[in-house]
Design a protein around this motif. Structure first.
Motif, short mmCIF file in Angstrom:
data_model
loop_
_atom_site.label_atom_id
_atom_site.label_comp_id
_atom_site.label_asym_id
_atom_site.label_seq_id
_atom_site.Cartn_x
_atom_site.Cartn_y
_atom_site.Cartn_z
N UNK A 77 0.68 -1.19 0.05
CA UNK A 77 -0.16 -0.04 -0.12
C UNK A 77 0.82 1.29 -0.13
N UNK A 78 1.64 1.62 -0.92
CA UNK A 78 2.48 2.43 -1.13
C UNK A 78 1.99 4.00 -1.50
N UNK A 79 2.55 5.11 -1.22
CA UNK A 79 2.27 6.19 -1.55
C UNK A 79 2.53 6.81 -2.74
N UNK A 80 1.96 7.56 -3.40
CA UNK A 80 2.16 8.14 -4.90
C UNK A 80 1.85 9.66 -4.86
N UNK A 81 2.28 10.41 -5.47
CA UNK A 81 2.14 12.09 -5.23
C UNK A 81 0.98 12.47 -5.18
N UNK A 82 0.45 12.90 -4.22
CA UNK A 82 -0.82 13.63 -4.17
C UNK A 82 -0.93 14.93 -4.53
N UNK A 83 -1.51 15.39 -6.01
CA UNK A 83 -1.55 16.64 -6.50
C UNK A 83 -2.50 17.49 -5.76
N UNK A 84 -3.34 16.95 -5.01
CA UNK A 84 -4.37 17.89 -4.14
C UNK A 84 -3.67 18.37 -2.93
N UNK A 85 -2.84 17.77 -2.51
CA UNK A 85 -2.09 18.26 -1.23
C UNK A 85 -1.18 19.39 -1.73
N UNK A 86 -1.43 20.56 -0.85
CA UNK A 86 -1.01 22.00 -1.17
C UNK A 86 0.32 22.27 -0.25
N UNK A 87 0.36 21.64 0.80
CA UNK A 87 1.46 21.96 1.60
C UNK A 87 2.67 20.87 2.01
N UNK A 88 2.44 19.84 1.03
CA UNK A 88 3.34 18.71 1.31
C UNK A 88 4.49 18.41 0.30
N UNK A 89 4.69 19.52 -0.46
CA UNK A 89 5.73 19.33 -1.54
C UNK A 89 6.60 20.75 -1.69
N UNK A 90 7.74 20.96 -1.53
CA UNK A 90 8.34 22.07 -1.52
C UNK A 90 9.47 21.73 -2.31
N UNK A 91 9.40 22.89 -3.77
CA UNK A 91 10.69 22.94 -4.48
C UNK A 91 11.41 24.02 -4.27
N UNK A 92 12.75 23.73 -4.00
CA UNK A 92 13.66 24.89 -3.45
C UNK A 92 14.21 25.69 -4.42
#
Length: 695
Positions: free
Chosen positions: A134-149
């Motif tokens: 039951x792995x995770x794949x990128x959740x495009x609806x998540x607004x604060x879980x991904x940071x591009x530096x």
């Protein structure tokens, strides 16, 4: 008032002076202005052709949510920018645990303290079965879980907490690990995939080595080559390494499965499916060998084909440790895979194999059954050395002497099968002179060595002697054995095994002096073949390519009148489809077998020996050497334009209806100035073949 006419240069100088004067008049505060931000040194993701992701750190918060920091670069280490959360195809993680944590009984799990991988993302499969998938794949609806530096570094926090289905707990003071797959595409619509891994001890935040190392990705990828149709590219082509598979396909993966036909109709009864990595791999390779019209070029029982010894891996020898009954069941059970392959069933199905089958017990353990007591073991431990040759002064015979050794012990003549033989040939102009010729008449000497004589009345040694050729000798010896132990041969013993002894090709000058290296140009190395084939190469086993080319050389024509030289034979067999009809391996990836430059036409001298491509009523039909290399694959679809192109550039090819010219005409037609390599250089050959056929 006087008027001044200024030209363009004068105006520029005058204006600069006024500006300097004006600035001086304004004064200064004594400090420079604030520096602007440095621009990003990197490449946008759409402009690169491959990616490398590196996980730099990971952490788990008080609510059991994982965060991962990572960098992205091209193969030269230049930062890659512009990744999005949608490009994070998979993240999963887990830890090292013990087999008793999953609650299996002692029959399934006779060694409860055996270390295994435990997933933190388990999936309930019903009826008491569960998996770690039951792995995770990128959740495009998540607004604060991904940071591009904006500098090629990124952070992602999973919106998915640890869930082991209450089988075991998160443990911070042992080795944990993260697997991440990046899958995206560039501006040329090329799919870019990269798998990365990170192991650490969360309690101390200290990085750790990869645990539970049983084999390397390269052990799988030597056959499942990256970029080939048969590569490891599972579940949407995002999992491309063995290491990735092990994160989900843990030891306890199991569920009820129903086989279905092409129309989706259920075939037969439902059965328990072992979804562990070892269970799946063993099952797949048991039914994927050549005897089942598959592509696996080895016996499944030869564990060392995949489990190559590696002293850096802590579990490299675990296949012979006799601690895991389920590993035995993955082949030796009455399941569909075993039945299809004819694999012997466990005679006490459902019971603990390890209670009887160990190297220390009365029944054979894994090491004995799969290696030490069969011909694979003997083929790797027995060797042949040719000690000398003697060429009779009248050219009537050549006498050879050789020694067969099993480690430090001599192999006696009585222990060699009647099928044994040794081959002789000679080399000039970078190829062997005559077709296959060998003898099986041996005489044992007092010191245990074995001698044999090639007579000119029986074998064409006159050609070798007259050409002052370097003499080549190689063995095709088979040793008799019983349960892996060498024994005197007994043709009436049905349980007697016979296996080829490994051999190098030995070279001698006709005065008896030893030639240390092959006088032939090596276009491929046997190690390239052994990546997939190990010892299972058709009808004999050789340590070098010359052992094959001794017979399959440029003079060899088969019974149907077609060429049987090594290049033609090997190329004809390496465009391989799997049992389902899908392409697995395409021979157009030249470097898979030929290394960095073994495919190079520039390595073939125009003065090398021509190659026979058939026979007519008089004799052999010959093709010039560089042209023959091309025709070993491109022997179909010849047209007048292609033939004209070859002949214009000095080659000899024959005609559309008859490839090759009569041997008697060859020297008249060929001037030794073939020029294929002038244009067909290495880079051009690789480029021309890179996208030919397959995916």
């Amino acid at each position: 008032m006087n008027k001044f006419n200024l030209n363009t240069t004068a105006k520029a100088v005058f204006s600069a002076g006024l500006l300097a004067f004006a600035l001086t008049g304004c004064g200064s505060d004594g400090s420079d202005g604030k520096d602007g931000e440095d621009g990003v040194v990197g490449k946008p993701i759409g402009s690169v052709s491959s990616l490398t992701s590196t996980i730099t750190s990971a952490s788990v918060d008080e609510n059991n949510f994982l965060s991962v920091d990572f960098k992205l670069s091209d193969p030269n280490g230049v930062a890659v920018t512009g990744l999005t959360i949608a490009d994070v195809a998979t993240i999963t993680f887990g830890r090292v645990g013990t087999a008793d944590e999953i609650g299996e009984d002692e029959i399934v799990n006779p060694s409860p303290d055996r270390q295994i991988w435990l997933s933190y993302f388990n999936k309930d499969k019903g009826d008491g079965y569960f998996t770690g998938s039951s792995s995770y794949s990128g959740n495009v609806d998540c607004t604060d879980c991904f940071i591009d530096n904006k500098d090629g570094s990124y952070s992602v926090t999973l919106d998915k907490a640890i869930d082991t289905l209450d089988k075991y707990d998160y443990v911070a003071d042992t080795t944990n690990g993260v697997y991440m797959s990046i899958k995206t595409s560039n501006n040329q619509s090329m799919t870019l995939v990269n798998n990365s891994f990170f192991y650490w001890i969360p309690a101390t935040d200290v990085a750790a080595e990869k645990p539970l190392q049983i084999l390397a990705n390269s052990d799988c990828q030597t056959c499942h080559r990256a970029g080939q149709d048969g590569e490891l590219a599972m579940h949407g082509s995002k999992h491309v390494t063995e290491e990735a598979c092990s994160f989900c396909h843990t030891d306890y993966n199991s569920y009820i499965k129903e086989d279905k036909d092409a129309d989706g109709n259920v075939i037969g009864e439902a059965y328990e499916f072992d979804g562990s990595i070892k269970g799946m791999v063993h099952s797949i390779h048991t039914t994927a060998n050549f005897s089942d019209e598959g592509v696996y070029p080895q016996m499944t029982s030869n564990c060392l084909t995949c489990h190559n010894p590696n002293e850096d891996f802590n579990l490299t020898d675990s296949w012979k440790a006799d601690v895991d009954a389920t590993a035995c069941w993955s082949c030796h059970t009455p399941g569909p895979a075993a039945e299809a392959a004819g694999v012997p069933m466990a005679h006490r199905a459902g019971q603990n194999c390890i209670s009887c089958h160990t190297d220390e017990s009365f029944a054979r353990g894994a090491s004995e059954a799969h290696y030490a007591l069969n011909s694979n073991h003997l083929g790797a431990t027995i060797s042949v050395k040719f000690n000398s040759i003697n060429v009779a002064t009248d050219g009537s015979q050549i006498t050879t002497n050789f020694t067969a050794m099993n480690g430090e012990e001599l192999v006696a003549l009585a222990q060699l099968s009647s099928k044994s033989s040794i081959a002789i040939n000679g080399v000039t102009d970078n190829d062997f002179l005559v077709t296959s010729q060998k003898t099986s008449e041996f005489t044992e000497q007092a010191d245990g060595s074995i001698s044999s004589t090639f007579n000119a009345t029986d074998i064409d040694i006159t050609t070798l002697i007259d050409a002052d050729a370097t003499i080549a000798l190689s063995s095709q010896l088979q040793v008799c054995s019983y349960r892996g132990v060498i024994a005197d041969c007994d043709e009436n013993n049905d349980e007697q095994g016979e296996g080829y002894i490994s051999s190098n090709t030995f070279y001698f000058e006709q005065d008896g002096s030893v030639v240390e290296e092959s006088p032939r140009k090596q276009h491929a190395e046997m190690t390239d073949c052994q990546q997939c084939h190990t010892t299972e190469i058709h009808h004999r086993y050789s340590n070098d390519i010359d052992g094959c080319a001794t017979c399959h050389n440029g003079t060899r024509v088969n019974r149907s009148g077609m060429t049987s030289n090594l290049a033609y034979v090997a190329h004809s067999k390496h465009y391989v489809n799997d049992a389902g009809g899908d392409l697995f391996f395409k021979k157009t990836e030249c470097q898979a077998c030929h290394g960095d430059d073994g495919f190079s036409i520039q390595n073939i001298k125009p003065t090398d020996t021509p190659v026979a491509f058939g026979t007519d009523d008089v004799g052999q039909l010959l093709v010039s050497p560089q042209t023959a290399a091309c025709l070993s694959c491109h022997n179909y679809g010849l047209n007048e334009a292609t033939i004209g192109h070859i002949e214009t550039n000095g080659g000899v090819v024959g005609s559309i209806d008859q490839v090759g010219v009569p041997a008697a005409d060859y020297d008249v037609l060929y001037e030794g100035k073939e020029q294929c390599s002038t244009c067909h250089k290495d880079t051009q050959i690789l480029e021309a073949h890179s996208n030919w056929g397959g995916n």
